[in-house]
Design an enzyme around this catalytic site. Structure first.
Site, PDB file in Angstrom:
ATOM      1  N   CYS A 126      59.527  19.075  10.105  1.00  0.00           N
ATOM      2  CA  CYS A 126      58.461  19.244   9.096  1.00  0.00           C
ATOM      3  C   CYS A 126      57.614  20.443   9.524  1.00  0.00           C
ATOM      4  O   CYS A 126      57.905  21.090  10.534  1.00  0.00           O
ATOM      5  CB  CYS A 126      57.627  17.963   8.978  1.00  0.00           C
ATOM      6  SG  CYS A 126      56.604  17.908   7.483  1.00  0.00           S
ATOM      7  N   ARG A 178      31.662   8.132   2.545  1.00  0.00           N
ATOM      8  CA  ARG A 178      32.645   7.841   3.600  1.00  0.00           C
ATOM      9  C   ARG A 178      31.981   7.332   4.885  1.00  0.00           C
ATOM     10  O   ARG A 178      32.368   7.677   5.992  1.00  0.00           O
ATOM     11  CB  ARG A 178      33.517   9.077   3.872  1.00  0.00           C
ATOM     12  CG  ARG A 178      34.502   9.371   2.747  1.00  0.00           C
ATOM     13  CD  ARG A 178      35.333  10.596   3.031  1.00  0.00           C
ATOM     14  NE  ARG A 178      34.509  11.790   3.054  1.00  0.00           N
ATOM     15  CZ  ARG A 178      34.810  12.912   3.686  1.00  0.00           C
ATOM     16  NH1 ARG A 178      35.923  12.991   4.376  1.00  0.00           N
ATOM     17  NH2 ARG A 178      34.006  13.947   3.637  1.00  0.00           N
ATOM     18  N   TRP A 193      50.689  14.282  -6.156  1.00  0.00           N
ATOM     19  CA  TRP A 193      49.527  14.217  -5.275  1.00  0.00           C
ATOM     20  C   TRP A 193      48.226  14.574  -5.987  1.00  0.00           C
ATOM     21  O   TRP A 193      47.231  14.890  -5.343  1.00  0.00           O
ATOM     22  CB  TRP A 193      49.759  15.085  -4.027  1.00  0.00           C
ATOM     23  CG  TRP A 193      50.581  14.358  -2.999  1.00  0.00           C
ATOM     24  CD1 TRP A 193      50.792  13.009  -2.937  1.00  0.00           C
ATOM     25  CD2 TRP A 193      51.295  14.913  -1.884  1.00  0.00           C
ATOM     26  NE1 TRP A 193      51.593  12.705  -1.852  1.00  0.00           N
ATOM     27  CE2 TRP A 193      51.919  13.842  -1.194  1.00  0.00           C
ATOM     28  CE3 TRP A 193      51.468  16.216  -1.383  1.00  0.00           C
ATOM     29  CZ2 TRP A 193      52.690  14.030  -0.050  1.00  0.00           C
ATOM     30  CZ3 TRP A 193      52.250  16.392  -0.236  1.00  0.00           C
ATOM     31  CH2 TRP A 193      52.848  15.313   0.413  1.00  0.00           C
ATOM     32  N   LYS A 209      34.385   5.650   7.297  1.00  0.00           N
ATOM     33  CA  LYS A 209      35.208   6.629   8.032  1.00  0.00           C
ATOM     34  C   LYS A 209      34.453   7.133   9.263  1.00  0.00           C
ATOM     35  O   LYS A 209      34.953   7.113  10.383  1.00  0.00           O
ATOM     36  CB  LYS A 209      35.538   7.798   7.109  1.00  0.00           C
ATOM     37  CG  LYS A 209      36.195   8.965   7.806  1.00  0.00           C
ATOM     38  CD  LYS A 209      36.181  10.208   6.903  1.00  0.00           C
ATOM     39  CE  LYS A 209      36.747  11.413   7.622  1.00  0.00           C
ATOM     40  NZ  LYS A 209      38.186  11.290   7.904  1.00  0.00           N
ATOM     41  N   LYS A 212      53.824   3.461   2.421  1.00  0.00           N
ATOM     42  CA  LYS A 212      53.069   3.548   1.171  1.00  0.00           C
ATOM     43  C   LYS A 212      52.963   2.203   0.454  1.00  0.00           C
ATOM     44  O   LYS A 212      53.907   1.443   0.386  1.00  0.00           O
ATOM     45  CB  LYS A 212      53.749   4.535   0.231  1.00  0.00           C
ATOM     46  CG  LYS A 212      53.263   5.955   0.417  1.00  0.00           C
ATOM     47  CD  LYS A 212      54.230   6.931  -0.168  1.00  0.00           C
ATOM     48  CE  LYS A 212      54.527   6.645  -1.614  1.00  0.00           C
ATOM     49  NZ  LYS A 212      53.404   6.923  -2.517  1.00  0.00           N
ATOM     50  N   ASN A 223      49.152   6.371  -3.227  1.00  0.00           N
ATOM     51  CA  ASN A 223      49.099   7.160  -2.000  1.00  0.00           C
ATOM     52  C   ASN A 223      48.302   6.449  -0.906  1.00  0.00           C
ATOM     53  O   ASN A 223      47.868   7.059   0.051  1.00  0.00           O
ATOM     54  CB  ASN A 223      48.511   8.546  -2.279  1.00  0.00           C
ATOM     55  CG  ASN A 223      49.496   9.376  -3.079  1.00  0.00           C
ATOM     56  OD1 ASN A 223      50.704   9.235  -2.923  1.00  0.00           O
ATOM     57  ND2 ASN A 223      48.997  10.223  -3.959  1.00  0.00           N
ATOM     58  N   HIS A 266      56.013  15.116  14.621  1.00  0.00           N
ATOM     59  CA  HIS A 266      54.871  14.204  14.563  1.00  0.00           C
ATOM     60  C   HIS A 266      54.393  13.802  15.954  1.00  0.00           C
ATOM     61  O   HIS A 266      53.389  13.121  16.099  1.00  0.00           O
ATOM     62  CB  HIS A 266      55.231  12.977  13.721  1.00  0.00           C
ATOM     63  CG  HIS A 266      55.720  13.370  12.351  1.00  0.00           C
ATOM     64  ND1 HIS A 266      57.041  13.659  12.109  1.00  0.00           N
ATOM     65  CD2 HIS A 266      55.069  13.588  11.199  1.00  0.00           C
ATOM     66  CE1 HIS A 266      57.183  14.017  10.841  1.00  0.00           C
ATOM     67  NE2 HIS A 266      55.996  13.981  10.264  1.00  0.00           N
ATOM     68  N   CYS A 304      40.996   9.913   4.368  1.00  0.00           N
ATOM     69  CA  CYS A 304      40.804   9.944   2.918  1.00  0.00           C
ATOM     70  C   CYS A 304      41.398  11.229   2.360  1.00  0.00           C
ATOM     71  O   CYS A 304      41.514  12.216   3.082  1.00  0.00           O
ATOM     72  CB  CYS A 304      39.324   9.918   2.584  1.00  0.00           C
ATOM     73  SG  CYS A 304      38.514   8.440   3.192  1.00  0.00           S
TER      74      CYS A 304
HETATM   75  N1  GLN Z   1      55.678  24.007   3.957  1.00  0.00           N
HETATM   76  C1  GLN Z   1      54.876  22.910   4.306  1.00  0.00           C
HETATM   77  C2  GLN Z   1      54.447  23.010   5.755  1.00  0.00           C
HETATM   78  O1  GLN Z   1      55.186  23.481   6.542  1.00  0.00           O
HETATM   79  C3  GLN Z   1      55.588  21.606   4.089  1.00  0.00           C
HETATM   80  C4  GLN Z   1      54.721  20.435   4.454  1.00  0.00           C
HETATM   81  C5  GLN Z   1      55.309  19.089   4.158  1.00  0.00           C
HETATM   82  O2  GLN Z   1      56.482  18.938   4.011  1.00  0.00           O
HETATM   83  N2  GLN Z   1      54.514  18.081   4.069  1.00  0.00           N
HETATM   84  O3  GLN Z   1      53.373  22.600   6.132  1.00  0.00           O
HETATM   85 ZN    ZN Z   2      57.750  17.709   5.660  1.00  0.00          ZN
END
Ligand code: GLN
Ligand code: ZN
Length: 747
Positions: free
Chosen positions: A718, A14, A553, A17, A105, A110, A686, A508
């Protein structure tokens, strides 16, 4: 003749990177960065030197779609004034003058590319120097280069048109693209360019139908030997058109696009060469050389051998560099793996065996066949108890329907309307990372590790109680990654030390490798979840990763169907749910962050994927009693085409990523009459920004315009692991306050 579509650019260790990250941090100069890049290219070409040509322009500082946009001068207005690497990285990563371009994507891999923004206001200024310099570099080193370039149709189809009509924008881009090609054509009298056009595996877009032949004819007229390559599926509709054009050849994927065989008879009648993609460019298992030879012979019944170039099915960008650093993996399993450099070897051996077999190639074939045979029969791969279980009747759905279950849950769990919760993880602090790493390396004892994890869980629970969330989580401090954590505890998985593949830019990933039958020897999450539950009277949600996400994944074994591997994982998750229930856990979330990522490229294959992916999720959750509430979480905001499948998953509650897309998405749920409960993310995790109470209130009220309070949960969009506590604390506090305010005003 043999070739590859592209070589992994990140470097054996890497190096790219590290150099990029040092450059971004201001620790090395642009010259130093360019030197690393140049050395890497030279090293990578040396690895390809026995192939018929080496790839030029498969190298990139960030992404090759972005490279092309930049070479064409297709810069969004907000970055027009920037040039050189500053402008380039601004598009990739953002800049004080504007937000980065979106990233998405690359087909069903991925890998993520930077989405170009095109507008009819753009004035393109072509700069071919990066490609020309790399070409000259390769020439100077004595190699025969082939230029890899994203095809114009794929480029335009993947771009976002921010202003103007398609035709207008296409013509402007085409003019710029042709200028670029004119400059390249000057490099050599019959320059070989491989145009990657994976967009054609989706069929032919109506807008492109009449453009493909004239465009590629014009390219061939420039004196360029143009090969148009597709990968990841068949592309027969486009191949039919391209066979009528003046191009030099077609590159087809015979691994993931078996139906490409249907075009062979017609291809035979033309004068075109075929780059036959027979070595899997995106998986990591050794090729069965005998069956590859048979495939090549079958192709050769149509097309003369001189017109067949043996190729990787796609760029080796999607495979790790080499196995040389894998000192810890079981040596037998390692012997079944083929990484980038091994794949080049396989291509060379196949080429010799196909055209002029010699003793050395024959002996390589023999050892290859021995490995293939041991892999087939190895006891490491086959689990007879699991097979018996799969053959017996498996529970594939819950006992009662949602309407009955939700009544039982509402009375057993007694949670309020607009119940507040989170998606699972809490901030991954330096200390927690150091603790996990220390434990893994043996520097920290099991007792110290447990103590550290428990202390984190305790803080998490205390914090959530203090601010008044309704359904708590343990925070996932023991997990480095949501797939790796489960893979490490299941049979059938191995982990490499250095099998990195580029995800985007300098990022990566090191996907788990599923080599054999998967099963769960013992409980994977009970200890931590029950500890968390013991600290509070409130409900603690158990947290699992779903089977489809674990599959999507990972590098998956290629000797059985993916659906079967997924089913095996599903049984392991089902067992875990059993154990969680027995341990008194009443709410369990099964994350399917990557459910959508496995969707096939061709519409006609979608139903089959949905059938088994759905079945696997349902097997995983079927053991939940009616009063146990199953949650799931999906991290995207495009549900239109998959909403019926989402509904059929039959999860009691789904949390989704809506924060950035407003209520559009929620309306989709309403339109199909979605009855299950939903937690639309009310703020975007995010970003480091802390949402205010009033903003969150407004967001919640907007949700209530679409769905009733009885159906809604309130949560972030998330997991919080990438955020800092300073951001998470006030954000969640505000979330709870806003929910209370709204609830108060409703009474
Ligand atoms: N349970 C996971 C988290 O909270 C879900 C992560 C995700 O959706 N990528 O990190
Ligand atoms: Zn999520």
């Amino acid at each position: 003749m043999s070739q590859i579509v592209g070589f992994p650019r990140i470097g054996e260790n890497r190096e790219l990177k590290r150099a990029l990250e040092s450059f971004w941090a201001g620790k090395i100069s642009q010259n130093e960065l360019e030197k690393v890049a140049k050395d890497l290219r030279a090293k990578h070409w040396a690895q390809q030197k026995e192939l018929d040509y080496v790839c030029v322009n498969d190298f990139s500082f960030y992404d090759n779609v972005l490279d092309l946009a930049y070479a064409l001068g297709a810069k969004p207005a907000r970055f027009q004034h920037l040039s050189g690497l500053e402008g380039y990285f601004a598009m990739a990563r953002g800049h004080k003058d504007g937000l980065a371009c979106e990233m998405t994507k690359w087909f069903n891999t991925n890998y993520h590319f930077v989405v170009p923004e095109l507008s009819s206001n753009d004035i393109y200024k072509v700069d071919a120097s990066a490609i020309i310099n790399q070409y000259k570099e390769a020439k100077a080193l004595g190699y025969k280069p082939k230029i890899s370039l994203i095809g114009i149709f794929t480029f335009v189809a993947l771009s976002k048109i921010t202003q103007g009509e398609f035709a207008e924008v296409f013509n402007a881009i085409k003019a710029a693209y042709f200028t670029l090609l004119d400059e390249l054509a000057r490099l050599d009298s019959s320059l070989l360019i491989e145009f990657s056009e994976p967009i054609f595996t989706r069929g032919v877009d109506e807008r492109f139908y009449d453009l493909i032949k004239p465009t590629y004819d014009a390219i061939a007229d420039k004196g360029i030997k143009a090969v148009v390559s597709t990968f990841f599926e068949h592309s027969n509709e486009a191949s039919e058109i391209l066979l009528e054009s003046k191009i030099y050849g077609l590159g087809l994927d015979f691994i993931y696009g078996e139906k490409n065989k249907q075009i062979l008879a017609r291809l035979a009648k033309s004068d075109k060469v075929l780059l036959a993609g027979v070595i899997d460019g995106r998986n990591i298992w050794i090729a069965d050389l005998e069956s590859k030879l048979a495939l090549l012979e079958e192709i050769a019944t149509h097309i003369p051998k001189e017109r067949i170039v043996i190729s990787s099915s796609c760029s080796l960008l999607h495979t790790p560099y080499s196995k040389s650093a894998e000192s810890k993996m079981d040596s037998e399993i390692l012997s079944w793996l083929s990484f980038g450099l091994d794949k080049i070897e396989e291509l060379l051996t196949l080429d010799t065996l196909f055209r002029a077999p010699n003793d050395s190639a024959r002996s390589k074939l023999e050892s290859n066949q021995a490995l293939i045979a041991t892999r087939k029969s190895s006891s490491k791969i086959h689990d007879s108890a699991l097979k018996a279980r799969l053959d017996s009747s498996i529970k594939t759905s819950r006992d009662e329907d949602f309407a009955t279950r939700i009544k039982a849950q509402r009375s057993a769990l007694a949670y309020p309307n607009l119940a507040t919760t989170t998606i699972g993880s809490f901030p991954q602090t330096q200390e927690i990372r150091a603790l996990r790493l220390g434990y893994k390396k043996g520097a920290i004892s099991k007792e110290q590790y447990d103590e550290g994890i428990k202390a984190y869980i305790k803080d998490c629970i205390a914090f959530q109680e203090e601010i008044g969330l309704d359904v708590l989580v343990h925070g996932e401090p023991e997990r480095n990654d949501m797939v790796e954590y489960f893979g490490e505890q299941m049979k059938g998985f191995v982990f490499s030390q250095n099998a990195w593949v580029q995800s985007y830019g300098s990022r990566c990933v090191k996907p788990p490798i599923i080599y054999g039958d998967v099963s769960r020897p013992k409980a994977m999450t009970i200890e931590w979840i029950t500890y968390a539950q013991s600290l509070t009277k409130k409900l603690v949600k158990g947290m699992l990763t779903g089977p489809v996400t674990i599959l999507n994944w990972s590098f998956v074994r290629d000797d059985v169907p993916r659906a079967l591997v997924c089913k095996q994982i599903a049984l392991g998750i089902a067992d875990e749910i059993d154990d969680l229930q027995k341990a008194g856990i009443k709410i369990i979330q099964v994350d399917e962050a990557a459910f959508k990522e496995g969707y096939p490229l061709r519409a006609e294959n979608i139903a089959e994927y949905e059938r088994w992916a759905l079945e696997c999720f349902k097997i995983a959750t079927a053991n939940a009693e009616s009063s146990t509430q199953i949650h799931t979480h999906m991290c995207y905001s495009e549900f239109n085409d998959i909403i019926r499948t989402i509904q059929a998953l039959d999860a009691d509650v789904i949390s989704i990523e809506t924060a950035r897309s407003g209520n559009k998405l929620l309306k989709v749920f309403k339109e199909v009459g979605y009855k299950h409960e939903i937690g639309p993310g009310v703020y975007d995790i995010h970003s480091p920004r802390v949402p205010s109470v009033s903003e969150l209130e407004a967001q919640i009220r907007a949700l209530l315009e679409v769905l009733p309070k009885e159906q809604l949960w309130i949560n972030p969009d998330c997991g919080l692991k990438t955020r800092k506590w300073e951001e998470v604390k006030p954000s969640l506090e505000n979330l709870v306050k806003a929910t209370k305010n709204v609830l108060g005003s409703l009474q």
